[in-house]
Design an enzyme around this catalytic site. Structure first.
Site, PDB file in Angstrom:
ATOM      1  N   MET A 118       0.797  -1.223   0.000  1.00  0.00           N
ATOM      2  CA  MET A 118       0.000   0.000   0.000  1.00  0.00           C
ATOM      3  C   MET A 118       0.835   1.282   0.000  1.00  0.00           C
ATOM      4  SD  MET A 118      -2.866  -1.238  -0.309  1.00  0.00           S
ATOM      5  CE  MET A 118      -3.541  -2.871  -0.137  1.00  0.00           C
ATOM      6  N   CYS A 119       2.155   1.155  -0.115  1.00  0.00           N
ATOM      7  CA  CYS A 119       3.009   2.349  -0.151  1.00  0.00           C
ATOM      8  C   CYS A 119       2.935   3.022  -1.512  1.00  0.00           C
ATOM      9  CB  CYS A 119       4.461   1.970   0.132  1.00  0.00           C
ATOM     10  SG  CYS A 119       4.793   1.696   1.858  1.00  0.00           S
ATOM     11  N   HIS A 120       2.929   4.344  -1.472  1.00  0.00           N
ATOM     12  CA  HIS A 120       2.984   5.113  -2.701  1.00  0.00           C
ATOM     13  C   HIS A 120       4.435   5.223  -3.165  1.00  0.00           C
ATOM     14  CE1 HIS A 120      -0.785   6.434  -0.835  1.00  0.00           C
ATOM     15  NE2 HIS A 120      -1.193   6.714  -2.064  1.00  0.00           N
TER      16      HIS A 120
ATOM     17  N   ASP B 235      23.719 -10.942   6.111  1.00  0.00           N
ATOM     18  CA  ASP B 235      24.041 -11.708   4.907  1.00  0.00           C
ATOM     19  C   ASP B 235      25.542 -11.750   4.649  1.00  0.00           C
ATOM     20  OD1 ASP B 235      23.451 -13.117   2.410  1.00  0.00           O
ATOM     21  OD2 ASP B 235      24.067 -11.245   1.447  1.00  0.00           O
TER      22      ASP B 235
ATOM     23  N   MET C  87       7.699   4.505   6.078  1.00  0.00           N
ATOM     24  CA  MET C  87       7.944   3.143   5.600  1.00  0.00           C
ATOM     25  C   MET C  87       9.288   3.037   4.889  1.00  0.00           C
ATOM     26  SD  MET C  87       5.583   1.458   6.913  1.00  0.00           S
ATOM     27  CE  MET C  87       6.207  -0.071   6.248  1.00  0.00           C
ATOM     28  N   GLU C  88       9.674   4.084   4.187  1.00  0.00           N
ATOM     29  CA  GLU C  88      10.960   4.078   3.490  1.00  0.00           C
ATOM     30  C   GLU C  88      12.118   4.052   4.490  1.00  0.00           C
ATOM     31  OE1 GLU C  88       7.915   5.174   0.612  1.00  0.00           O
ATOM     32  OE2 GLU C  88       8.290   5.795   2.664  1.00  0.00           O
TER      33      GLU C  88
END
Length: 161
Positions: free
Chosen positions: A75-77, A130, A115-116
């Site tokens: 749902m992120c733009h 990793d 969110m970013e």
């Protein structure tokens, strides 16, 4: 079902329409961490890891993750980001070291960059894991959370200590 912002009239997912929102400068700062053993810490700070410079690679991963957040969070733009920075700070413990990660993301737009920033901080920790997992798969990625955000209709947020 109109009380849910990301659900349409049929009860299905939708991306919120932000076209009526004001364009403002928006910044978000997120935190994550990864705790490593002394051998991994030494490899990272001495730049002797066989896969290369761990923190440099992790920083690039964080930047790329922020830029691609809309591709992995449904749902992120997609946003035109105007700045991304990743900073590191080591914390020594009795038998381990914690790498504290701070990701700062900025834009001038109609929706925020929380969110970013969170995605960037998480990607940094995952990249460190990793690149060093051959030495110890028992590393612990710590809590990831929003430290602060500014701009937008909802105003500013500052995490309380």
């Amino acid at each position: 079902m109109s009380e849910f912002t990301h659900i349409n009239e049929q009860g299905n997912a939708k991306m919120v329409d932000v076209s009526e929102k004001n364009i403002t400068k928006r910044t978000a700062i997120a935190h994550s961490s990864i705790t490593v053993n002394p051998e991994i810490y030494q490899q990272i700070v001495d730049h002797t890891n066989k896969k290369g410079n761990v923190l440099n690679t992790a920083q690039i991963a964080g930047i790329m993750a922020a830029k691609n957040t809309a591709d992995i969070i449904p749902m992120c733009h997609p946003l035109p980001l105007t700045g991304i920075d990743v900073e590191f700070q080591w914390q020594k413990h009795a038998q381990s070291f914690t790498l504290n990660i701070q990701a700062t993301v900025s834009t001038t737009g109609k929706t925020g960059v929380e969110m970013e920033a969170l995605t960037a901080a998480t990607a940094v920790a995952l990249t460190v894991y990793d690149m060093t997992k051959a030495l110890d798969k028992g590393m612990v990625i710590g809590e990831t959370y929003l430290l602060s955000k500014s701009g937008g209709k909802s105003g500013d947020f500052q995490r309380k200590a």
